[in-house]
Structures are given as structure tokens and as C-alpha cells.
Design an enzyme around this catalytic site. Structure first.
Site, short mmCIF file in Angstrom:
data_model
loop_
_atom_site.label_atom_id
_atom_site.label_comp_id
_atom_site.label_asym_id
_atom_site.label_seq_id
_atom_site.Cartn_x
_atom_site.Cartn_y
_atom_site.Cartn_z
N ALA A 87 -0.23 -4.36 10.82
CA ALA A 87 1.09 -4.07 10.26
C ALA A 87 1.15 -2.62 9.81
CB ALA A 87 1.39 -5.00 9.09
N LYS A 95 0.83 -1.20 0.00
CA LYS A 95 0.00 0.00 0.00
C LYS A 95 0.87 1.26 0.00
CE LYS A 95 -3.97 -2.06 2.42
NZ LYS A 95 -4.76 -2.06 3.67
N SER A 100 -0.87 0.72 6.07
CA SER A 100 -1.22 -0.15 7.20
C SER A 100 -2.21 -1.20 6.73
CB SER A 100 -1.83 0.68 8.34
OG SER A 100 -2.03 -0.11 9.50
N ASP A 101 -2.13 -2.37 7.35
CA ASP A 101 -3.07 -3.44 7.03
C ASP A 101 -3.31 -4.27 8.28
OD1 ASP A 101 -4.46 -4.85 4.65
OD2 ASP A 101 -3.56 -6.49 5.79
N GLN A 102 -4.50 -4.84 8.37
CA GLN A 102 -4.85 -5.62 9.55
C GLN A 102 -5.41 -6.98 9.15
OE1 GLN A 102 -8.31 -4.68 12.36
NE2 GLN A 102 -6.53 -3.92 13.51
#
Length: 204
Positions: free
Chosen positions: A111, A58, A74-76
């Protein structure tokens, strides 16, 4: 000649209104750009690896459009018994998720990537970190889970529960070293990264 800006251009690579609100707490000027990437997990990929890869992808996708900028990605990924729990997409899927999670502890991997486009190489550009949050769900009957889903409709949320909304009422305990990680943007980790990138939060 115009004076140089006090900070490099800062961009949040996300379309999430929750991440935007969290970043605004730092009182830094920033822009928002939504990255266009495929978020499908790779075969055999661990939940932590998925979250870290997508956070970096991203940030990189936005950085290509804005050279020289600082970009936040950011990623979850939510997991139960090591299995990834994705976004439900529908009421029926959300109910099934909550039924599996009730009375259980779910791990949320959030993250974070800060991409510094001023650096000469990709290896130097990326700061990466994964923050784990442990969420214990209340053991609630189907009727309460159904009612919650119809009120909040969290069908675009991994794990089908928004702790920043009414979802807090179906949660028993949250354990994390970074309290905003569960909402999607771990600010303690982010401020550490921004400091390393030369940002002074208290400059006059």
C-alpha cells in the site's frame, strides 16, 4: 528574497534502506523521517485494509511534524490463503513460514500513500493505492531453506524472503504491474501520485 524551491518539501516516511534506495532513483530531493506508529493489525481487518491503513498512518504521523510537505507512506502485508504473514522475528519462525509457502503462491499487498500537506482538508490530502504482487515460491527441501535463512537472515522481512537479495533464488515467479512494489515502494504508482501533486520529473 530567496527564490522559492522548485518542489515542495518531499519526505519519505520510512526507516527502510530499500525504500530509500528506490526513491533515490527518481532524482528528486527528499528527506527521510521514521514514523512512530503501532503496526498491529486490527481484529477482523483484511490484509489490504491493514496495508492501506498503515501506509496512511505512517504518512500522517510524519506530516504532523512537517506541515506543508509531501509525505510518502508505504506498508506491505503478505498473505497465504487470506491469512496475514508477518515478520518472523526469529530463525525458527522464518523456517516455518518458508515451509508453508514452498510450492505455493503468496500475495503481497503493498500500500502507498502520498500525503499532500498543502491541501486544506484530510480528504483532499491523501492519495491511496494498493498494489498486489503474486509470488510463487520454489518447492525446496528444508536443508536449502535452512541454508538460505542462515546466509541472509531475513527475520525482519514479511514472508522471510528478500527478493532484492538471495531470496530471489527461492522464488519461481513474480507477477506484478509495478515491478518495485515487492521491494516495498511501487514507483509506477508513486510517480503517478507525484504528477498529480504537481511534480515535473523532467523540469530543467
Amino acid at each position: 528574497m530567496s527564490p522559492l524551491p522548485p518542489y515542495p518539501r518531499l519526505i519519505l516516511g520510512s526507516s527502510s534502506k530499500y525504500r530509500k534506495e528506490l526513491l533515490s532513483r527518481l532524482h528528486l530531493p527528499f528527506e527521510v523521517m521514521a514514523p512512530a506508529i503501532d503496526e498491529t493489525p486490527h481484529s477482523g481487518e483484511s490484509p489490504e485494509a491493514t496495508a492501506l491503513r498503515l501506509a496512511q498512518e505512517k504518512a500522517m504521523a510524519v506530516a504532523l511534524q512537517a506541515p506543508g510537505s509531501l509525505v510518502i507512506g508505504s506498508d506491505q502485508v503478505a498473505t497465504l490463503d487470506g491469512v496475514q504473514i508477518g515478520k518472523p522475528g526469529s530463525h525458527d519462525n522464518a523456517l516455518k513460514q518458508l515451509q508453508k509457502m514452498r510450492g505455493r503462491r503468496v500475495i503481497f499487498h503493498t500500500a502507498l500513500c502520498l500525503w499532500d500537506g498543502r491541501q486544506p482538508s484530510q480528504d483532499q490530502a491523501a492519495q491511496l493505492e494498493n498494489i498486489q504482487t503474486f509470488v510463487s515460491f520454489r518447492d525446496l527441501p528444508d536443508a536449502e531453506l535452512e541454508a538460505y535463512l542462515r546466509i541472509e537472515q531475513p527475520y525482519d522481512c514479511a514472508g522471510s524472503a528478500k527478493n532484492e537479495g538471495l531470496g530471489i533464488a527461492i522464488i519461481e515467479k513474480i507477477e506484478s504491474a509495478d515491478p518495485t512494489a515487492l521491494t516495498g515502494l511501487p514507483l509506477i504508482a508513486l510517480t503517478n501520485m507525484l504528477r498529480r501533486a504537481g511534480i515535473n520529473f523532467f523540469a530543467k
